[in-house]
Design an enzyme around this catalytic site. Structure first.
Site, PDB file in Angstrom:
ATOM      1  N   ASP A  12       1.028  -1.172  -0.056  1.00  0.00           N
ATOM      2  CA  ASP A  12      -0.010   0.100   0.134  1.00  0.00           C
ATOM      3  C   ASP A  12       0.900   1.216  -0.078  1.00  0.00           C
ATOM      4  O   ASP A  12       2.245   1.226   0.461  1.00  0.00           O
ATOM      5  CB  ASP A  12      -0.832  -0.149   1.182  1.00  0.00           C
ATOM      6  CG  ASP A  12      -1.774   0.947   1.488  1.00  0.00           C
ATOM      7  OD1 ASP A  12      -2.307   1.854   0.315  1.00  0.00           O
ATOM      8  OD2 ASP A  12      -2.114   1.552   2.540  1.00  0.00           O
ATOM      9  N   ASP A  14      -0.282   5.122   1.059  1.00  0.00           N
ATOM     10  CA  ASP A  14      -0.509   5.863   1.946  1.00  0.00           C
ATOM     11  C   ASP A  14      -0.570   5.284   3.296  1.00  0.00           C
ATOM     12  O   ASP A  14      -1.345   4.291   3.718  1.00  0.00           O
ATOM     13  CB  ASP A  14      -1.881   6.775   1.745  1.00  0.00           C
ATOM     14  CG  ASP A  14      -1.798   7.711   0.577  1.00  0.00           C
ATOM     15  OD1 ASP A  14      -0.705   8.278   0.628  1.00  0.00           O
ATOM     16  OD2 ASP A  14      -2.773   7.695  -0.108  1.00  0.00           O
ATOM     17  N   ASP A 146      -1.884  -0.450   5.946  1.00  0.00           N
ATOM     18  CA  ASP A 146      -2.202   0.048   6.973  1.00  0.00           C
ATOM     19  C   ASP A 146      -3.663   0.448   7.325  1.00  0.00           C
ATOM     20  O   ASP A 146      -4.115   0.423   8.686  1.00  0.00           O
ATOM     21  CB  ASP A 146      -1.614   1.445   7.304  1.00  0.00           C
ATOM     22  CG  ASP A 146      -2.459   2.528   6.472  1.00  0.00           C
ATOM     23  OD1 ASP A 146      -2.625   2.191   5.322  1.00  0.00           O
ATOM     24  OD2 ASP A 146      -2.533   3.760   6.910  1.00  0.00           O
TER      25      ASP A 146
END
Ligand SMILES: [Mg+2]
Length: 219
Positions: A12, A14, A146
């Site tokens: 991922d 961000d 996240d």
């Protein structure tokens, strides 16, 4: 070599590679006309702790951040990220970036362009760049993520996922199966899974972190 012959890391952007909340903090402070230091570090998705009142306002600020503040171009990489990805890539891991950055309409071109430029600016090695919400639909041998919802979904489908800690996921209960506080820890999870994958196929191992496997040539 087909992708079936390669070990794929789905990563991922961000909150994992890019310090999204660090840059958004500056933008939200400007938007609200306050000192960034008055905004708490401990923030959750949607940024309610920073006075963002609704999903609609969050989207307006997000759009402003990308279009006028070059969010995806100027955001700083998270410490250690680019070096970890370079080492893993050299060792033969196929880096597959999977991001949901185009979830807000009408500025896709800007968002994608900034993303590609940012990846090049920081010399992040990657072979695939996927803009999509359902990360499990893109096959990867291990993920670093996240977003709490994404972590849960991937775990539910028995995918190996390293939860990269930040304030948006720190209090997940039950705790994720794998959790990394730093990129050094995340890299270690990926390397162990990768070496085990190679060993099961009787493939040689890299002589050390950041080196191609014995008998192969780095690409
Ligand atoms: Mg994320």
């Amino acid at each position: 070599m087909t992708t079936e012959d390669q070990f794929v890391l789905g990563v991922d952007l961000d909150g994992v590679c890019a310090d999204f909340y660090g840059k958004m903090r500056e933008v939200v402070a400007y938007w609200r006309g306050v000192d960034p230091d008055t905004l708490p570090r401990d923030v959750s998705y949607g940024l309610p702790q920073w006075g963002v009142s609704s999903l609609d306002e969050y989207k307006r600020i997000h759009r402003y951040a990308v279009k006028e503040c070059r969010l995806f171009l100027d955001v700083h990489p998270i410490a250690g990220c680019v070096q970890s990805l370079r080492r893993l890539s050299t060792e033969g891991v196929r880096i597959r970036v999977i991001t949901h950055r185009i979830f807000i309409s009408y500025f896709h071109k800007t968002a994608v362009k900034q993303t590609v430029e940012w990846l090049d600016r920081h010399a992040i090695p990657y072979w695939d760049l996927c803009f999509m919400k359902e990360k499990g639909h893109v096959n990867a041998d291990i993920y670093i993520e996240d977003g709490e919802e994404n972590i849960r979904k991937l775990e539910k489908h028995n995918r190996a996922v390293v939860a990269f800690t930040n304030s948006t996921n720190a209090r997940m209960h039950p705790a994720p199966v794998m959790r990394a506080e730093t990129w050094a820890e995340a890299e270690d999870f990926v390397r162990r899974a990768y070496y085990s994958w190679r060993s099961r196929r009787n493939l040689s191992l890299p002589p050390g972190p950041g080196y191609p496997p014995t008998g192969t040539v780095a690409v």
